[in-house]
Design an enzyme around this catalytic site. Structure first.
Site, PDB file in Angstrom:
ATOM      1  N   TYR A 142       0.812  -1.212   0.000  1.00 52.39           N
ATOM      2  CA  TYR A 142       0.000   0.000   0.000  1.00 52.39           C
ATOM      3  C   TYR A 142       0.851   1.272   0.000  1.00 52.39           C
ATOM      4  O   TYR A 142       0.347   2.350  -0.300  1.00 52.39           O
ATOM      5  CB  TYR A 142      -0.936   0.020   1.203  1.00 52.39           C
ATOM      6  CG  TYR A 142      -2.040  -1.021   1.165  1.00 52.39           C
ATOM      7  CD1 TYR A 142      -2.357  -1.693  -0.009  1.00 52.39           C
ATOM      8  CD2 TYR A 142      -2.757  -1.347   2.303  1.00 52.39           C
ATOM      9  CE1 TYR A 142      -3.360  -2.641  -0.048  1.00 52.39           C
ATOM     10  CE2 TYR A 142      -3.769  -2.303   2.281  1.00 52.39           C
ATOM     11  CZ  TYR A 142      -4.062  -2.943   1.096  1.00 52.39           C
ATOM     12  OH  TYR A 142      -5.060  -3.892   1.068  1.00 52.39           O
ATOM     13  N   LYS A 192       3.570 -15.249   2.004  1.00 55.18           N
ATOM     14  CA  LYS A 192       3.631 -16.082   0.797  1.00 55.18           C
ATOM     15  C   LYS A 192       5.098 -16.309   0.429  1.00 55.18           C
ATOM     16  O   LYS A 192       5.575 -15.918  -0.648  1.00 55.18           O
ATOM     17  CB  LYS A 192       2.869 -15.426  -0.349  1.00 55.18           C
ATOM     18  CG  LYS A 192       1.356 -15.516  -0.211  1.00 55.18           C
ATOM     19  CD  LYS A 192       0.847 -16.934  -0.439  1.00 55.18           C
ATOM     20  CE  LYS A 192       0.936 -17.314  -1.900  1.00 55.18           C
ATOM     21  NZ  LYS A 192       0.425 -18.703  -2.133  1.00 55.18           N
ATOM     22  N   ASP A 225      -2.721 -17.835   1.877  1.00 57.81           N
ATOM     23  CA  ASP A 225      -3.906 -18.417   1.251  1.00 57.81           C
ATOM     24  C   ASP A 225      -4.371 -19.651   2.019  1.00 57.81           C
ATOM     25  O   ASP A 225      -5.581 -19.871   2.204  1.00 57.81           O
ATOM     26  CB  ASP A 225      -3.652 -18.739  -0.221  1.00 57.81           C
ATOM     27  CG  ASP A 225      -2.390 -19.537  -0.462  1.00 57.81           C
ATOM     28  OD1 ASP A 225      -1.580 -19.718   0.469  1.00 57.81           O
ATOM     29  OD2 ASP A 225      -2.192 -19.996  -1.605  1.00 57.81           O
ATOM     30  N   ASP A 249      -5.140  -7.065   5.653  1.00 56.82           N
ATOM     31  CA  ASP A 249      -6.387  -6.425   5.243  1.00 56.82           C
ATOM     32  C   ASP A 249      -7.419  -7.485   4.865  1.00 56.82           C
ATOM     33  O   ASP A 249      -8.582  -7.450   5.298  1.00 56.82           O
ATOM     34  CB  ASP A 249      -6.099  -5.508   4.060  1.00 56.82           C
ATOM     35  CG  ASP A 249      -7.197  -4.491   3.803  1.00 56.82           C
ATOM     36  OD1 ASP A 249      -8.211  -4.526   4.514  1.00 56.82           O
ATOM     37  OD2 ASP A 249      -7.034  -3.667   2.887  1.00 56.82           O
ATOM     38  N   ASP A 253     -10.685  -9.002   7.504  1.00 60.29           N
ATOM     39  CA  ASP A 253     -12.086  -8.881   7.088  1.00 60.29           C
ATOM     40  C   ASP A 253     -12.748 -10.254   7.007  1.00 60.29           C
ATOM     41  O   ASP A 253     -13.931 -10.405   7.359  1.00 60.29           O
ATOM     42  CB  ASP A 253     -12.178  -8.182   5.732  1.00 60.29           C
ATOM     43  CG  ASP A 253     -12.178  -6.672   5.857  1.00 60.29           C
ATOM     44  OD1 ASP A 253     -11.987  -6.178   6.987  1.00 60.29           O
ATOM     45  OD2 ASP A 253     -12.343  -5.977   4.845  1.00 60.29           O
TER      46      ASP A 253
END
Length: 368
Positions: A142, A192, A225, A249, A253
């Site tokens: 970001y 990852k 993942d 993020d 959520d």
């Protein structure tokens, strides 16, 4: 000695409504528990743009830097969608996080027994769920450079850069390990590393910090993942999850919806200690500004109230009073009181935003 200071930034949409109920709770603690705060208010997001032409005025930024805690409601709304990117309401929130250097975002996902049926998962899978996701908040994709949309030949290319330094990873890892020591002593780090060099570095640095300073904490690693899959399969296997900005993020959520409603979930964003020993801190509900219900008394104030409970615990070292407030919320829910977002097939007693806030205050008084 002066009272600790709180800067309230109600923001846009339902922000002012839910923050009004937090003000009632703050007043209750002052009147009944000798916890008095110097509270002031200012503008952020679209509300700031309407007055100052920017989503966060420099003077407001300066006040936030000096406050013992900042409480934020919500920012954004469709009427600001066409603004230049740097003027959008969300940029005010990002500026607060960046300039206050709030690098550790704490996102609890707790499922109250009274709301277990609201989850998309079976009640026995989420009942009693209590996990904490620690998301790195001021670096990563970001904020990395280069970024932008450029022209290559005959087509446009969007560029964002995932970038982390060792020190950025190490400090958020320490935040997660410190939290785990106060909980069940387990941290799962997610990245990852199988396809991203930043993930390789993340795993190496977290492991180094663990070996050097936190060998008493149980550390595990998981690809992000796979972590998402495991959160939906059996979330109670986790206690503290630490991860980067982008994955944090997404995963926070996902974990939020396991609990049944975004209207229930608070968050804290913490930085380095100030001269008084308190961390720089911003507390906000996870939900957005919900402009479709703004001004109608339908908003759920619980996430914002629980964000103040986090402020009591992490900024003001009042863990017992934070627990008092959390139990008051739980008792209200157990009584069947529900704002519209919590009205499910089993029914309940529909209440307005203000009525929910009044009910929490009543339970606080009953706890004395």
């Amino acid at each position: 000695m002066s009272n600790p200071s709180i800067l309230i930034l109600p923001g846009d949409g339902i922000g002012p409504e839910v923050m009004a109920e937090v003000r009632h709770v703050i007043d209750w603690f002052g009147e009944n528990r000798d916890l008095t705060f110097d509270v002031s208010e200012d503008l952020v997001g679209g509300a700031a743009y309407d007055v100052h032409g920017v989503p966060l005025a420099d003077a407001t930024m300066e006040r936030a830097q000096g406050a013992d805690a900042v409480l934020l409601g919500a920012v954004g709304g469709p009427r600001y969608d066409e603004l230049d990117f740097q003027l959008k309401p969300e940029r005010g929130l990002l500026r607060l996080r960046k300039e206050m250097d709030l690098y550790a975002n704490l996102r609890p996902a707790q499922c109250f027994d009274a709301l277990a049926e609201f989850s998309s998962l079976k009640a026995d899978v989420v009942g009693g769920l209590d996990i904490m996701i620690v998301r790195e908040l001021t670096s990563g994709v970001y904020f990395g450079e280069p970024r932008g949309i450029v022209k290559e030949g005959n087509e446009r290319v969007g560029i964002n850069t995932q970038r982390y330094t060792e020190s950025e990873i190490a400090r958020v890892a320490r935040s997660a390990f410190d939290l785990a020591r106060k909980r069940t002593g387990k941290v799962c780090s997610m990245e990852k590393a199988n396809v991203m060099e930043s993930g390789v570095l993340w795993r190496e640095v977290v492991s180094e910090v663990h070996a050097a300073e936190y060998s008493d904490v149980v550390l595990s690693h998981m690809y992000a993942d796979a972590g998402a899959m495991q959160l939906t399969r059996w979330p109670k296997q986790f206690d503290v999850i630490v991860t980067d900005n982008l994955f944090g993020d997404l995963l926070s959520d996902l974990a939020a919806m396991l609990t049944g409603s975004l209207g229930m979930l608070p968050s804290a964003s913490l930085g380095a200690p100030m001269d008084n020993g308190r961390p720089k801190a911003l507390y906000e509900p996870v939900h957005g500004s919900a402009p479709d219900i703004a001004g109608q008394g339908k908003a759920n104030p619980v996430a914002c109230i629980l964000s103040f409970a986090m402020a009591l615990r992490y900024s003001f070292d009042k863990g017992d009073e934070a627990t008092r407030l959390e139990r008051a919320v739980e008792a209200v829910l157990a009584d069947g009181l529900r704002t519209p977002d919590l009205m499910g097939p089993e029914g309940g007693s529909p209440v307005s935003t203000a009525e929910m806030g009044d009910a929490v205050v009543a339970k606080l008084s009953a706890s004395l």
